[in-house]
Motif scaffolding. Structure first.
Motif, PDB file in Angstrom:
ATOM      1  N   VAL A   1       0.842  -1.201   0.000  1.00 40.91           N
ATOM      2  CA  VAL A   1       0.000   0.000   0.000  1.00 40.91           C
ATOM      3  C   VAL A   1       0.875   1.247   0.000  1.00 40.91           C
ATOM      4  O   VAL A   1       0.605   2.216  -0.731  1.00 40.91           O
ATOM      5  N   ARG A   2       1.942   1.239   0.809  1.00 41.03           N
ATOM      6  CA  ARG A   2       2.838   2.403   0.903  1.00 41.03           C
ATOM      7  C   ARG A   2       3.527   2.676  -0.436  1.00 41.03           C
ATOM      8  O   ARG A   2       3.603   3.815  -0.895  1.00 41.03           O
ATOM      9  N   GLN A   3       4.035   1.623  -1.081  1.00 41.76           N
ATOM     10  CA  GLN A   3       4.706   1.788  -2.370  1.00 41.76           C
ATOM     11  C   GLN A   3       3.748   2.268  -3.456  1.00 41.76           C
ATOM     12  O   GLN A   3       4.097   3.121  -4.269  1.00 41.76           O
ATOM     13  N   TRP A   4       2.543   1.714  -3.442  1.00 40.70           N
ATOM     14  CA  TRP A   4       1.573   2.088  -4.458  1.00 40.70           C
ATOM     15  C   TRP A   4       1.142   3.546  -4.290  1.00 40.70           C
ATOM     16  O   TRP A   4       1.029   4.287  -5.270  1.00 40.70           O
ATOM     17  N   GLU A   5       0.908   3.962  -3.054  1.00 41.73           N
ATOM     18  CA  GLU A   5       0.511   5.345  -2.811  1.00 41.73           C
ATOM     19  C   GLU A   5       1.656   6.304  -3.137  1.00 41.73           C
ATOM     20  O   GLU A   5       1.419   7.396  -3.679  1.00 41.73           O
ATOM     21  N   LEU A   6       2.880   5.904  -2.822  1.00 35.99           N
ATOM     22  CA  LEU A   6       4.031   6.741  -3.159  1.00 35.99           C
ATOM     23  C   LEU A   6       4.144   6.901  -4.671  1.00 35.99           C
ATOM     24  O   LEU A   6       4.398   8.004  -5.179  1.00 35.99           O
ATOM     25  N   PHE A   7       3.934   5.825  -5.390  1.00 39.68           N
ATOM     26  CA  PHE A   7       3.988   5.886  -6.848  1.00 39.68           C
ATOM     27  C   PHE A   7       2.897   6.800  -7.398  1.00 39.68           C
ATOM     28  O   PHE A   7       3.142   7.622  -8.285  1.00 39.68           O
ATOM     29  N   LEU A   8       1.670   6.691  -6.859  1.00 40.48           N
ATOM     30  CA  LEU A   8       0.572   7.523  -7.355  1.00 40.48           C
ATOM     31  C   LEU A   8       0.806   8.999  -7.056  1.00 40.48           C
ATOM     32  O   LEU A   8       0.463   9.866  -7.872  1.00 40.48           O
ATOM     33  N   LEU A   9       1.392   9.304  -5.884  1.00 43.06           N
ATOM     34  CA  LEU A   9       1.697  10.697  -5.559  1.00 43.06           C
ATOM     35  C   LEU A   9       2.719  11.273  -6.536  1.00 43.06           C
ATOM     36  O   LEU A   9       2.619  12.422  -6.969  1.00 43.06           O
TER      37      LEU A   9
END
Length: 538
Positions: free
Chosen positions: A229-237
Motif C-alpha cells: 500500500v505504501r509503495q503504491w501510494e508513493l507511486f501515485l503521488l
C-alpha cells in the motif's frame, strides 16, 4: 453551425450519384446471427437484471443483444450493415484478461503453450464458460451450436451467449459458419492439450520458494500488505506530481512520463503539470482498476522497446500463481525478467531483499491479484469515509493519497494524524465537474469507500447528499451545444419528407418543421445529406 442561403441553394441544385451499398453477407450467416440475438433479447429483460453476479462484460454483451433486437424494425440494408459492424470478437480492454483476448492469434497460441496460463484463463471465465471448457475438454473434433445450446435451460440462453462469446474472444473456441449449415465450435488444440496435461499431472512453476535456512527473516503478511500500500501510494503521488510526495522513486523519468501520458498535461516547462479529465477519473478508480491501467501502459511501453508482449504477459500471469509472502530466488529469472521485477517492486507488486549470497523477491497481494476481474469486489480494501446529512465529511485515514483524492471534489478543512475533516460544497463540486469528474463517479467513490460503521446502513451515503450532488451537476448541463446545419426552401414536400427520413435513418435529425419545411441535422452527416439532396434534385 447553420448553412447560408447560397450553400442551401447549392446543396439542392448539384448532381451526384451515390455509390452502391456494400453487398450483404451470406443469408445463412445473417439469419443465424439474428436468430441468436432474438433468443438473447427474449430470454432476459435487460433493464431488470435477475442475475446479480453478472460481470460488466456480460452486461455489455446483453445490452448489445437487446439493441440489435430493437433495431430490427429498420430497413434490411441498415440491419445488414449493423450486424457486420458488430463482430463477436470485438474487444474493449477493461482488465488483464481483456488485454490477453486482444492479442493477435499467433501470440495468444504461444501463451497457451504454458499450462499455468491456461489455468489462469480458466479461472477468469464466467461460471457457465468454465462448465463448457471442462465438458468439452476431452472431446475431439467440432461440436455444433445446437448441441451446445441443449445443455442450457430456456431461461439461460443469454448467459449461454455471453459464455460462448467470451470463449471465442480468448480463442479457446473457434466458430465456423458455413453456408446452409449451422455454426460449429472447435476447441483450441494447444489450449486443450496443455489444460488436459495440467489437470491430470498438475503444474510446476519455473521456480520454487527458497528454503527458510537460506533466507533472512521474511516480513509478515501484515507488513507485506502495508509495504504494498505504501509503495503504491508513493507511486501515485509521484504520478500526479503531488507536493505531498516526499521521497524519490526508482522509476526512471522516461518511464514515469509514459505512465503520466494522458493523465497529466503541461502547456510549457514553466507551468507545473495539471491533471487531465482522465487523470481525475483515474484517481477515483479502485486499486485494481488503477493497477490494470498502469500495467497496460507498462506492457505497451515494453513492446515499443522490443520486449515480446506474450512473454511479458506470460511472466505477469505466472506471478499470480506464486504464494504471497514466500521468497523466490532472483537467479531463476532471465535478464529481462529481473529488469521487470525491479520495476514491479517500485509499484509495490513485489518486495526485494538481499542476503549474504542470494537475492530474492517476495510477491504481494497486488501481484497475486493481478488477473482478478475488475468486477471482483473481494480485493477492495476497507472503507474510511463518513458523510453526514449536513454535507460534513470525515475520513479516518493517515494516507496523503486519500487526502489528495478528497481534495478533488471536497473542501479539506484540516488534517489530524489519523483523521481528515472536510465538507462537500457547491464550489468544490463545480471545480470537480469542470475537471471532468462526474457526479456518479463521486457518489460511487463515497459508497465504495464508506466506513464499516456506515457501510452497513442503506444507503451508506445520505440520500439528500447524493441527490444534491446530481442536481449541482445538472445545473452545469442545462444546455448542450451540437454543431448542426439548417435546411429550408425545399422544392417540394416529397423531397422534404425524404430528407427527414434520410437524416433520421442516419441518426442525425435534430429538429423538423413540417409546415415551413425546415429541418436541422447534425453537422457530422452534412456530406451525406448534401449528396442525398443532389441526387433528389436529379
Amino acid at each position: 453551425m447553420l448553412m447560408s442561403t447560397a450553400e442551401r441553394h447549392h446543396s439542392l441544385c448539384g448532381r451526384l450519384i451515390l455509390p452502391p451499398p456494400p453487398p450483404p453477407p451470406p443469408p445463412s450467416s445473417i439469419s443465424s446471427i439474428f436468430h441468436r440475438r432474438r433468443q438473447a433479447a427474449a430470454s432476459a429483460e435487460i433493464e431488470h437484471f435477475s442475475v446479480p453476479n453478472w460481470s460488466p462484460e456480460s452486461l455489455a454483451f446483453a445490452k448489445e443483444f437487446k439493441s440489435i433486437d430493437q433495431d430490427m424494425v429498420k430497413s434490411d440494408c441498415l440491419q445488414v450493415l449493423r450486424v457486420v459492424k458488430m463482430p463477436q470478437v470485438k474487444i474493449v480492454a477493461r482488465n488483464f484478461m481483456d488485454m490477453v483476448a486482444s492479442l493477435p492469434a499467433m501470440k495468444l497460441d504461444k501463451l497457451y503453450e504454458n499450462s499455468f496460463i491456461c489455468e489462469a484463463i480458466l479461472r477468469s471465465l464466467p461460471p457457465l464458460a468454465k462448465k463448457y471448457v471442462l465438458q468439452l475438454l476431452y472431446i475431439d473434433g467440432p461440436v455444433t451450436a445446437k448441441w451446445l445450446e441443449e445443455w442450457v435451460l430456456a431461461d439461460g440462453v443469454s448467459k449461454h451467449r455471453v459464455a460462448v462469446d467470451r470463449l471465442i474472444q480468448l480463442r479457446v473456441l473457434t466458430e465456423t459458419v458455413e453456408r446452409k449449415k449451422e455454426a460449429t465450435y472447435l476447441f483450441n488444440p494447444t489450449f486443450q492439450r496443455n489444460l488436459q496435461k495440467h489437470i491430470v499431472h498438475g503444474g510446476v512453476l519455473p521456480r520454487e520458494p527458497m528454503p527458510s535456512n537460506i533466507i533472512a527473516r521474511l516480513p509478515s503478511l501484515e507488513d507485506l500488505d502495508a509495504y504494498a500500500v505504501r509503495q503504491w501510494e508513493l507511486f501515485l503521488l509521484h504520478l500526479i506530481s503531488s507536493s505531498e510526495a516526499e521521497k524519490s522513486t526508482n522509476i526512471s523519468s522516461s518511464m514515469m512520463k509514459v505512465f503520466q501520458r494522458g493523465l497529466l498535461s503541461q502547456k510549457d516547462d514553466k507551468e507545473p503539470p495539471k491533471l487531465t479529465e482522465s487523470g481525475f477519473q483515474f484517481l477515483l478508480m479502485d486499486t485494481n482498476a488503477q493497477l490494470w491501467y498502469i500495467v497496460r501502459e507498462y506492457i505497451n511501453n515494453c513492446e515499443d522497446l522490443g520486449v515480446d508482449t506474450a512473454d511479458l504477459i506470460s511472466f505477469l500471469l505466472e506471478l499470480s500463481f506464486h504464494i504471497t509472502g514466500k521468497a523466490y530466488n532472483l537467479n531463476t529469472l532471465s535478464d529481462i525478467q529481473r529488469s521487470i521485477i525491479k520495476d514491479l517492486a517500485d509499484l509495490g507488486l513485489v518486495k526485494l531483499q538481499q542476503g549474504r549470497k542470494e537475492s530474492w523477491f517476495i510477491p504481494t497481494k497486488l501481484a497475486t491479484n493481478l488477473s482478478i476481474s475488475l468486477a471482483d469486489t473481494s480485493s477492495r480494501k476497507q472503507g474510511f469515509v463518513v458523510v453526514e446529512t449536513n454535507f460534513r465529511m470525515y475520513a479516518y485515514s493517515s494516507s496523503k493519497l486519500h487526502c489528495e483524492i478528497l481534495r478533488l471534489f471536497a473542501r479539506v478543512e484540516y488534517q489530524l494524524p489519523n483523521l481528515i475533516v472536510g465538507a462537500i460544497t457547491k464550489e468544490s463540486l463545480y471545480k470537480a465537474f469542470q475537471n471532468g469528474i462526474t457526479a456518479e463517479q463521486i457518489i460511487s467513490f463515497l459508497q465504495q469507500n464508506a466506513h464499516p460503521r456506515v457501510a452497513e446502513r442503506t444507503p451508506s451515503v445520505p440520500e439528500n447528499v447524493t441527490d444534491q450532488i446530481r442536481l449541482w451537476e445538472a445545473d452545469l448541463n442545462r444546455v448542450e451545444m451540437t454543431p448542426a446545419h439548417l435546411y429550408d426552401e425545399f422544392p417540394s414536400r416529397d423531397v422534404f419528407e425524404a430528407a427527414c427520413d434520410f437524416a433520421r435513418e442516419y441518426g442525425g435529425l435534430l429538429w423538423e418543421n413540417s409546415k415551413k419545411m425546415r429541418l436541422v441535422v447534425k453537422a457530422e452527416i452534412f456530406t451525406q445529406m448534401k449528396e442525398f439532396l443532389r441526387r433528389q434534385k436529379q
